[in-house]
Scaffold this active site. Structure first.
Site, mmCIF file in Angstrom:
data_model
loop_
_atom_site.group_PDB
_atom_site.id
_atom_site.type_symbol
_atom_site.label_atom_id
_atom_site.label_comp_id
_atom_site.label_asym_id
_atom_site.label_seq_id
_atom_site.Cartn_x
_atom_site.Cartn_y
_atom_site.Cartn_z
ATOM 1 N N CYS A 140 33.043 -36.124 -8.138
ATOM 2 C CA CYS A 140 32.876 -36.637 -6.770
ATOM 3 C C CYS A 140 31.928 -37.818 -6.822
ATOM 4 O O CYS A 140 31.784 -38.449 -7.882
ATOM 5 C CB CYS A 140 32.424 -35.534 -5.809
ATOM 6 S SG CYS A 140 30.826 -34.798 -6.188
ATOM 7 N N ASP B 247 33.505 -35.146 2.403
ATOM 8 C CA ASP B 247 32.132 -35.104 1.924
ATOM 9 C C ASP B 247 31.271 -34.405 2.990
ATOM 10 O O ASP B 247 31.143 -34.915 4.102
ATOM 11 C CB ASP B 247 31.655 -36.541 1.698
ATOM 12 C CG ASP B 247 30.313 -36.574 1.015
ATOM 13 O OD1 ASP B 247 29.627 -35.538 0.982
ATOM 14 O OD2 ASP B 247 29.952 -37.653 0.509
ATOM 15 N N ARG C 60 30.525 -31.548 -3.666
ATOM 16 C CA ARG C 60 31.905 -31.100 -3.869
ATOM 17 C C ARG C 60 32.218 -30.735 -5.311
ATOM 18 O O ARG C 60 32.768 -29.659 -5.586
ATOM 19 C CB ARG C 60 32.876 -32.197 -3.385
ATOM 20 C CG ARG C 60 32.791 -32.458 -1.889
ATOM 21 C CD ARG C 60 33.450 -33.759 -1.494
ATOM 22 N NE ARG C 60 32.728 -34.915 -2.009
ATOM 23 C CZ ARG C 60 33.144 -36.173 -1.934
ATOM 24 N NH1 ARG C 60 34.300 -36.432 -1.343
ATOM 25 N NH2 ARG C 60 32.416 -37.154 -2.423
HETATM 26 P P1 4NP Z 1 29.158 -35.319 -3.219
HETATM 27 O O1 4NP Z 1 28.362 -35.644 -1.874
HETATM 28 O O2 4NP Z 1 29.815 -36.618 -3.624
HETATM 29 O O3 4NP Z 1 30.132 -34.288 -2.783
HETATM 30 O O4 4NP Z 1 28.130 -34.837 -4.212
HETATM 31 C C1 4NP Z 1 27.426 -36.681 -1.761
HETATM 32 C C2 4NP Z 1 26.126 -36.454 -2.065
HETATM 33 C C3 4NP Z 1 25.197 -37.467 -1.933
HETATM 34 C C4 4NP Z 1 25.581 -38.702 -1.486
HETATM 35 C C5 4NP Z 1 26.884 -38.939 -1.189
HETATM 36 C C6 4NP Z 1 27.822 -37.925 -1.327
HETATM 37 N N1 4NP Z 1 24.624 -39.742 -1.333
HETATM 38 O O5 4NP Z 1 25.008 -40.824 -0.894
HETATM 39 O O6 4NP Z 1 23.448 -39.546 -1.630
#
Ligand code: 4NP
Length: 147
Positions: A3, A119, A9
């Protein structure tokens, strides 16, 4: 399992698959990472860990890392959570064989729909439950496919 941050995710998909692989006595190595290195070294997001634990999955041993080109050599299948992750991973591919390994995770559940695992990072707790439900169903299908 890939991800953006590797704290919501993809660690969920990673944790569920690890347990399901063991339950099914399969010999498959699974790992997860993010296309961004922003959260490298961190544990999964607290709310993601709580949601997973409420369903019996402990994600606390996982640590975030960034996707690297060596992952194309190391893994046969690279599941990405959304089309942005897809484009970021494909950009690092050095061969057609590399590109063929990259699959949209939710196409296992909704074939050819190219849907994203939403997300949950910026939303409320229902978002985490919704992601759990999608990831639980898709990982069941991945296990059936790899058996
Ligand atoms: P992930 O979610 O891609 O599912 O781990 C996110 C976690 C952090 C961020 C973006 C998406 N961020 O911009 O910090």
């Amino acid at each position: 399992m890939v991800c953006l941050g590797n704290i919501c995710r993809s660690p969920l998909a990673d944790g569920l698959l690890r347990d399901k692989i063991q339950l099914n006595n399969l010999q498959i190595e699974v790992d997860s990472c993010g296309t961004s290195g922003h959260h490298a070294g961190q544990q999964p997001n607290e709310r993601m860990m709580e949601t997973a634990l409420s369903h019996g999955y402990d994600l606390s041993a996982l640590r975030a890392r960034q996707f690297e080109t060596a992952d194309f050599k190391k893994f046969d299948l690279i599941y990405v959570m959304d089309s942005s992750n897809y484009n970021n991973v494909i950009r690092l591919a050095t061969s057609e064989a590399d590109k063929q390994k990259v699959k949209l995770f939710l196409n296992e559940l909704y074939p050819e729909k190219n849907r994203a695992v939403p997300d949950p990072y910026y939303g409320g707790s229902q978002g985490f439950e919704d992601v759990y439900d999608l990831v639980d169903k898709a990982t069941d299908l991945i296990i059936e496919k790899l058996k």
